[in-house]
Design an enzyme around this catalytic site. Structure first.
Site, short mmCIF file in Angstrom:
data_model
loop_
_atom_site.label_atom_id
_atom_site.label_comp_id
_atom_site.label_asym_id
_atom_site.label_seq_id
_atom_site.Cartn_x
_atom_site.Cartn_y
_atom_site.Cartn_z
N CYS A 1 -0.98 -6.49 -4.36
CA CYS A 1 -1.93 -5.05 -4.52
C CYS A 1 -0.99 -4.09 -5.19
O CYS A 1 -1.57 -3.18 -5.83
CB CYS A 1 -2.36 -4.43 -3.11
SG CYS A 1 -2.67 -5.55 -2.05
N HIS B 1 -10.67 -0.27 -7.16
CA HIS B 1 -9.43 -0.71 -6.86
C HIS B 1 -9.35 -2.13 -7.23
O HIS B 1 -9.66 -3.17 -6.64
CB HIS B 1 -9.38 -0.75 -5.30
CG HIS B 1 -8.14 -1.43 -4.60
ND1 HIS B 1 -6.84 -1.48 -5.28
CD2 HIS B 1 -7.66 -1.93 -3.59
CE1 HIS B 1 -5.75 -2.06 -4.96
NE2 HIS B 1 -6.33 -2.39 -3.56
#
Lengths: 386, 386
Positions: free
Chosen positions: A83, A333
């Site tokens: 991430c 995201h």
């Protein structure tokens, strides 16, 4: 190191881009950044991405995208830290320009997730956790965050509803960001009545995945006169740190030590403290991560981060504005690309180009990107004070 | 840039490591490199790997492996450029140390392939090619190389048997390399009677996949006295270049322009020409790649590389020794780790520690690692002349 200036930015809307492929998204952001920088070519492309191997059946995306944007011949490498891949690519580009070996670098990041079935996305996201001891037991990424939030509520005696402010603030800031995934305000009632995904995490604690790409042009600071730019943003701090990949290996699961370590190192490089940070693009993949990173970076005492939201200190005019363009929660995201969106947004603020979301007089902006459940954290501080 | 010294190396045997996991392989190589360097800790880990997402269901392997080797807290990023991931990680580490921002870096690379079914490995390898226009048409990686070899034989009027020397030389050199996958000599008769995989490529033109890991310790050259090492190897040249990802997009498919460009740039950085290179760890994934890279790097005229093998110029005592420890063909090709094996082997030669495979008096050694079908090529020149 050679001082690094940031002279171009580009970003696509975070959305479900059914009509665009991985390379088209990346190309759109890169070409926008090149136009913004008034340049046509570059030496090296550093591209952040997490899941193209499985989601798009394409690796070697450095060459794939360099080819697509007409930069055949240029260096092209992919960087991956789950991430936090976006900021890892940005940091690789910073180091390359700082080393004197690369004169014009593009840091870009892209993720194209929505072509995949949801179960596959969940499995892909779980590869950021420990395959041997977490994912293999069936623990999803949201479940790991739910365990942390559960523990946080218990240890520090908070109610779930006390986390509403993080998400409300994010949605409010996204309203005027044309690149955000969501443009809808969130009320406290909506937050509270939001369905549980993994107790105590509800839909409104979690950031949405999405497709998107962002890009930044980096050059040596001493060469910027050649480009004729007025507002020059430079890198004041760049630091990365790791923690145990499995949450259960940590003595104190409620302390993001890699977030603390990388933030402290970045403050030290910039010659400032957290008090000098004018805005903070934090990694609010889940509200619990927002709270933990505020504490690790020194903006709140241990166990006290929800106070910042309750006291409206996180708003654009507050003590420490966060998620100023919507954050992960409302800008969206697109996992491996998120870190580059954060960098682009800090640059928008420091240039004074954030429109209705402008943090007035911002001089130092910080972006912190969290890979895994805090296992791989990268912190950057940018400034317009040169 | 700050001059970079290489003070430690480690490598595992390339094999089918049923008893070791991805992190154990990487850990073995990293711990050996740290011991060789006489140090206990490091600042940053740059890890090359191609296919852990699919083969091992693990991404974020920087943090995963830093954790395993007890380096919690250190920076840890993964670098991926398909088959050249190993040298891309090495180059990222070189730039980091050169930038003054990192003082002790580990460049490591690992691949654990043999747990996967063969069909999955073939599909994974094809992600190095163009997903949109090559892999989606069913073209495997060996098929792309077979098209190139077919064209080469036709254009330059060679017979397949003229390529025997590349593989025979590789197998001979692997005999005395304890880390090689194969320890068996290859005769010309065996080469000729080897079964066809994808016409005209036979089993003996192709390198074997495998599991393995290799690692190198990098520090600033001006700090090496602190470590008490005698034979110091340093980086004289480091360059990366790309080409179109799809072979059919190239005007001249028989010329590896990214190999030429990165080699020329590395020669220029080192202040030498190809005549000064004492040994060349080339990317002989297939014999056709061996021939094309010899030509692109200036060791043979266009279409003439097989002459070097026919005239025994590639042997350890020849004009340009190649694959001195067995090359991809016989040391083995653990895809994303191969580039780091090449670097380790060049260091062994320049230290004078290559045993029966020693190239006498070697001063400049070159390693060239090819990602995709020549789309992402990274060339390094190392030296013991300081």
């Amino acid at each position: 190191m050679r001082k690094v200036a940031l002279i171009g930015i580009g970003q696509t809307i975070v959305s479900e881009h059914w009509e665009k492929s991985l390379k088209e998204l990346a190309g759109d952001a890169i070409l926008d950044a090149l136009m913004d920088a008034h340049i046509n070519d570059f030496d090296s492309l550093f591209i952040g991405n997490m899941m193209s191997a499985s989601a798009n059946k394409q690796q070697n995306i450095g060459a794939y995208i360099a080819d697509w944007v007409g930069a055949r011949g240029s260096e092209s490498i992919r960087v991956e830290t789950a991430c936090s891949s976006g900021s890892a690519a940005f940091r690789a580009a910073v180091l390359a320009v700082a080393s004197n070996e690369v004169d014009i670098a593009i840091a870009a990041a892209v993720e194209k997730m929505t072509d995949s079935p949801n179960a596959e996305i969940t499995a892909n996201l779980a590869t950021a956790a420990d395959a041997d001891w977490e994912a293999s037991q069936g623990v999803s990424f949201v479940a790991l965050n739910a365990l942390l939030m559960q523990r946080y509520l218990y240890e520090y005696n908070w109610d779930h509803s006390n986390f509403a402010g993080f998400s409300i603030n994010a949605h409010k800031n996204a309203l005027h960001n044309p690149h955000a995934r969501f443009h809808s305000e969130l009320s406290k009632e909506q937050y509270i009545s939001s369905p549980v995904i993994c107790d105590p995490i509800t839909l409104m604690d979690a950031s949405p995945i999405g497709d998107g790409a962002a890009a930044v042009v980096l050059v040596p600071y001493d060469s910027i006169k050649a480009y004729g730019h007025q507002k020059i943003i430079s890198v004041a701090g760049s630091a990365a740190a790791s923690d145990t990949i499995a949450v259960h290996s940590r003595k104190d699961p409620l302390w993001l030590s890699a977030a603390e370590q990388s933030a402290r190192q970045a403050y030290s490089q910039a010659g400032i403290t957290e008090k000098d940070i004018d805005l903070f693009e934090y990694h609010d993949a889940f509200t619990i991560m927002a709270a933990l990173s505020l504490e690790a970076c020194g903006f709140a005492a241990r166990g006290k981060a929800p106070n910042l939201a309750l006291e409206s200190k996180l708003q654009l005019t507050g003590h420490i504005p966060v998620a100023t363009m919507g954050g992960l929660k409302a800008r969206g995201h697109p996992v491996g690309a998120t870190g580059m969106y954060q960098i682009v947004e800090v640059i928008q603020q420091l240039r004074g180009e954030a429109g209705k979301n402008q943090v007035n007089g911002a001089v130092f902006g910080m972006a912190q990107n969290i890979g895994g459940s805090g296992s791989n954290v990268i912190t950057h501080i940018l400034t317009n004070e040169n």
